[in-house]
Write a protein that holds these residues in place. Sequence first.
Motif, PDB file in Angstrom:
ATOM      1  N   ASP A  43      -5.796  17.763  35.529  1.00 42.73           N
ATOM      2  CA  ASP A  43      -4.491  18.521  35.811  1.00 42.73           C
ATOM      3  C   ASP A  43      -4.648  19.834  35.062  1.00 42.73           C
ATOM      4  OD1 ASP A  43      -1.941  19.185  35.769  1.00 42.73           O
ATOM      5  OD2 ASP A  43      -1.151  17.907  33.996  1.00 42.73           O
ATOM      6  N   VAL A  44      -5.111  20.819  35.943  1.00 43.17           N
ATOM      7  CA  VAL A  44      -5.528  22.208  35.510  1.00 43.17           C
ATOM      8  C   VAL A  44      -5.097  23.142  36.648  1.00 43.17           C
ATOM      9  CG1 VAL A  44      -7.351  21.561  34.022  1.00 43.17           C
ATOM     10  CG2 VAL A  44      -8.099  21.672  36.425  1.00 43.17           C
ATOM     11  N   ALA A  45      -5.073  24.264  36.263  1.00 41.06           N
ATOM     12  CA  ALA A  45      -4.867  25.321  37.596  1.00 41.06           C
ATOM     13  C   ALA A  45      -5.886  25.944  38.038  1.00 41.06           C
ATOM     14  CB  ALA A  45      -3.792  26.476  36.688  1.00 41.06           C
ATOM     15  N   ALA A  46      -7.060  25.910  37.254  1.00 42.74           N
ATOM     16  CA  ALA A  46      -8.342  26.419  38.050  1.00 42.74           C
ATOM     17  C   ALA A  46      -9.311  25.406  37.617  1.00 42.74           C
ATOM     18  CB  ALA A  46      -8.651  27.653  36.862  1.00 42.74           C
ATOM     19  N   ALA A  47     -10.535  25.556  38.380  1.00 43.83           N
ATOM     20  CA  ALA A  47     -11.668  24.489  38.553  1.00 43.83           C
ATOM     21  C   ALA A  47     -12.003  24.159  37.207  1.00 43.83           C
ATOM     22  CB  ALA A  47     -12.870  25.223  39.497  1.00 43.83           C
ATOM     23  N   PRO A  48     -12.405  23.037  36.844  1.00 42.88           N
ATOM     24  CA  PRO A  48     -13.056  22.544  35.732  1.00 42.88           C
ATOM     25  C   PRO A  48     -14.376  23.220  35.416  1.00 42.88           C
ATOM     26  CG  PRO A  48     -13.224  20.888  37.275  1.00 42.88           C
ATOM     27  CD  PRO A  48     -12.391  21.937  38.050  1.00 42.88           C
ATOM     28  N   SER A  49     -14.789  23.254  34.241  1.00 42.55           N
ATOM     29  CA  SER A  49     -15.978  23.768  33.913  1.00 42.55           C
ATOM     30  C   SER A  49     -16.853  22.702  33.256  1.00 42.55           C
ATOM     31  CB  SER A  49     -15.965  25.075  32.882  1.00 42.55           C
ATOM     32  OG  SER A  49     -15.275  26.051  33.280  1.00 42.55           O
ATOM     33  N   ASN A  50     -17.985  22.861  33.053  1.00 46.27           N
ATOM     34  CA  ASN A  50     -18.977  21.633  32.447  1.00 46.27           C
ATOM     35  C   ASN A  50     -18.568  21.725  30.862  1.00 46.27           C
ATOM     36  OD1 ASN A  50     -20.827  21.001  34.290  1.00 46.27           O
ATOM     37  ND2 ASN A  50     -22.134  22.675  33.682  1.00 46.27           N
ATOM     38  N   GLY A  51     -18.181  20.291  30.604  1.00 48.93           N
ATOM     39  CA  GLY A  51     -17.667  20.147  29.166  1.00 48.93           C
ATOM     40  C   GLY A  51     -16.279  19.889  29.134  1.00 48.93           C
ATOM     41  N   ASP A  52     -15.332  20.257  30.180  1.00 49.26           N
ATOM     42  CA  ASP A  52     -13.908  19.736  30.429  1.00 49.26           C
ATOM     43  C   ASP A  52     -13.831  18.374  30.421  1.00 49.26           C
ATOM     44  OD1 ASP A  52     -13.287  22.817  30.034  1.00 49.26           O
ATOM     45  OD2 ASP A  52     -12.808  22.692  32.307  1.00 49.26           O
ATOM     46  N   GLU A  53     -12.555  17.971  29.874  1.00 49.31           N
ATOM     47  CA  GLU A  53     -12.332  16.661  29.750  1.00 49.31           C
ATOM     48  C   GLU A  53     -11.325  16.145  30.514  1.00 49.31           C
ATOM     49  OE1 GLU A  53     -10.640  13.286  26.552  1.00 49.31           O
ATOM     50  OE2 GLU A  53     -11.014  15.289  25.734  1.00 49.31           O
ATOM     51  N   PRO A  54     -11.578  15.273  31.458  1.00 46.99           N
ATOM     52  CA  PRO A  54     -10.593  14.729  32.547  1.00 46.99           C
ATOM     53  C   PRO A  54      -9.574  14.037  32.096  1.00 46.99           C
ATOM     54  CG  PRO A  54     -12.625  13.380  32.479  1.00 46.99           C
ATOM     55  CD  PRO A  54     -12.699  14.160  31.468  1.00 46.99           C
ATOM     56  N   LEU A  55      -8.333  14.073  32.910  1.00 45.49           N
ATOM     57  CA  LEU A  55      -7.134  13.338  32.645  1.00 45.49           C
ATOM     58  C   LEU A  55      -7.260  11.890  32.739  1.00 45.49           C
ATOM     59  CD1 LEU A  55      -4.122  13.082  32.074  1.00 45.49           C
ATOM     60  CD2 LEU A  55      -3.647  13.413  34.556  1.00 45.49           C
ATOM     61  N   TYR A  56      -8.256  11.613  33.897  1.00 45.65           N
ATOM     62  CA  TYR A  56      -8.733  10.139  34.397  1.00 45.65           C
ATOM     63  C   TYR A  56      -9.978  10.298  34.843  1.00 45.65           C
ATOM     64  CZ  TYR A  56      -7.604   5.894  36.725  1.00 45.65           C
ATOM     65  OH  TYR A  56      -7.744   4.490  37.260  1.00 45.65           O
ATOM     66  N   ALA A  57     -10.792   9.256  34.744  1.00 45.44           N
ATOM     67  CA  ALA A  57     -12.161   9.339  35.292  1.00 45.44           C
ATOM     68  C   ALA A  57     -12.375   7.760  35.513  1.00 45.44           C
ATOM     69  CB  ALA A  57     -13.085   9.841  33.967  1.00 45.44           C
ATOM     70  N   PHE A  58     -13.498   7.542  36.592  1.00 43.04           N
ATOM     71  CA  PHE A  58     -13.687   6.135  36.734  1.00 43.04           C
ATOM     72  C   PHE A  58     -15.023   6.217  37.496  1.00 43.04           C
ATOM     73  CE2 PHE A  58     -11.211   7.564  40.081  1.00 43.04           C
ATOM     74  CZ  PHE A  58     -11.853   7.167  41.491  1.00 43.04           C
ATOM     75  N   LYS A  59     -15.785   5.063  37.160  1.00 42.85           N
ATOM     76  CA  LYS A  59     -17.293   5.272  37.870  1.00 42.85           C
ATOM     77  C   LYS A  59     -17.139   4.677  39.278  1.00 42.85           C
ATOM     78  CE  LYS A  59     -22.095   3.740  37.074  1.00 42.85           C
ATOM     79  NZ  LYS A  59     -22.886   3.244  35.863  1.00 42.85           N
ATOM     80  N   ILE A  60     -17.876   5.135  40.153  1.00 41.71           N
ATOM     81  CA  ILE A  60     -18.086   4.744  41.527  1.00 41.71           C
ATOM     82  C   ILE A  60     -19.485   4.038  41.767  1.00 41.71           C
ATOM     83  CG2 ILE A  60     -16.039   5.590  42.452  1.00 41.71           C
ATOM     84  CD1 ILE A  60     -17.725   7.692  43.494  1.00 41.71           C
ATOM     85  N   ALA A  61     -19.552   3.040  42.217  1.00 42.81           N
ATOM     86  CA  ALA A  61     -20.893   2.311  42.533  1.00 42.81           C
ATOM     87  C   ALA A  61     -21.482   3.055  43.809  1.00 42.81           C
ATOM     88  CB  ALA A  61     -20.774   0.997  42.818  1.00 42.81           C
ATOM     89  N   ALA A  62     -23.058   2.920  43.678  1.00 43.43           N
ATOM     90  CA  ALA A  62     -23.774   3.550  44.767  1.00 43.43           C
ATOM     91  C   ALA A  62     -23.308   2.796  45.907  1.00 43.43           C
ATOM     92  CB  ALA A  62     -25.379   3.266  44.477  1.00 43.43           C
ATOM     93  N   ASN A  63     -23.321   3.286  47.277  1.00 42.16           N
ATOM     94  CA  ASN A  63     -23.207   3.109  48.440  1.00 42.16           C
ATOM     95  C   ASN A  63     -22.076   1.896  48.420  1.00 42.16           C
ATOM     96  OD1 ASN A  63     -25.269   4.229  49.742  1.00 42.16           O
ATOM     97  ND2 ASN A  63     -26.768   3.050  48.387  1.00 42.16           N
TER      98      ASN A  63
END
Length: 108
Positions: A43-63
């Motif tokens: 939830d940001v107005a500019a692109a995230p940078s390395n180290g920024d914490e997301p509002l929501y994150a989830f893992k996606i499996a390969a293929n």
Amino acid sequence: MAAAGRKLTFIGIDHMQIVKGSGILLSLFGHNKGSAQFVQLFDVAAAPSNGDEPLYAFKIAANDNFSVIVPLSGINFSYGLYVALSSTQGFYTAGGSKDVTFLGTLRA
């Protein structure tokens, strides 16, 4: 009757601004053709940078296919919605595979 959502489709990103300003994410799903990684929503107005914490994150499996379980009211973004692919879950680390197709619905 609720306002209709705008359909979104985007392919091959490592991060992308989906909406500028406020919006409500109603659905998000897709397919990962690459290695396992994390999808992060910011939830940001500019692109995230390395180290920024997301509002929501989830893992996606390969293929594999994936979907986000969104509350009926949606997920509110006040500043703007960026979707990013990351090699880590808790904070943004550039380097996620770009072999991901996203489909979603957004209400501005």
